[in-house]
Design an enzyme around this catalytic site. Structure first.
Site, PDB file in Angstrom:
ATOM      1  N   HIS A  55       0.837  -1.201   0.000  1.00  0.00           N
ATOM      2  CA  HIS A  55       0.000   0.000   0.000  1.00  0.00           C
ATOM      3  C   HIS A  55       0.875   1.255   0.000  1.00  0.00           C
ATOM      4  O   HIS A  55       0.608   2.212  -0.753  1.00  0.00           O
ATOM      5  CB  HIS A  55      -0.913  -0.031   1.228  1.00  0.00           C
ATOM      6  N   ASP A  64       2.350   1.829  -3.376  1.00  0.00           N
ATOM      7  CA  ASP A  64       1.331   2.357  -4.282  1.00  0.00           C
ATOM      8  C   ASP A  64       1.175   3.869  -4.092  1.00  0.00           C
ATOM      9  O   ASP A  64       1.083   4.619  -5.065  1.00  0.00           O
ATOM     10  CB  ASP A  64       0.006   1.629  -4.032  1.00  0.00           C
TER      11      ASP A  64
END
Length: 108
Positions: free
Chosen positions: A75, A78
């Site tokens: 995450h 990203d």
């Protein structure tokens, strides 16, 4: 061991970088080119910090191949990639708005 705090640093600084980049585009759109450029530089500074945290984590993986990865790190990566993209495009948008302003001045 990679802590959530280490990973969170990537998310925080990448998030700051992306927000600053998006706000820089808004400033350029309103004609505040110098302010937009300053915000872009601040965005890049935040992105540099996020990247350094990411590099530190990757070095931990390199020295300890058994280090477990997790979705939280994915995450964070990203977020960092989104910030990189936003920062790259922001430079182009600022340049575009600056050219538009120059053309508008010439047309008056």
């Amino acid at each position: 061991m990679i802590s959530e705090t280490d990973v969170m640093q990537i998310i925080v600084y990448a998030g700051n970088a992306k927000s600053l980049a998006m706000n820089a585009i808004k400033e350029a759109k309103t004609g505040e080119i110098a302010k937009a450029q300053n915000m872009l530089e601040e965005s890049k500074s935040n992105l540099k910090i996020a990247h350094q945290h990411h590099t530190d984590i990757l070095q931990q993986f390199a020295t300890n191949p058994d280090e477990p990865t997790n979705m939280f790190l994915t995450h964070a990566q990203d977020h960092m990639m989104a910030a990189i993209t936003a920062t790259d495009f922001t430079k182009e948008f600022i340049d575009l708005h600056e050219e538009l302003q120059q053309l508008r001045r010439l047309m008056k």
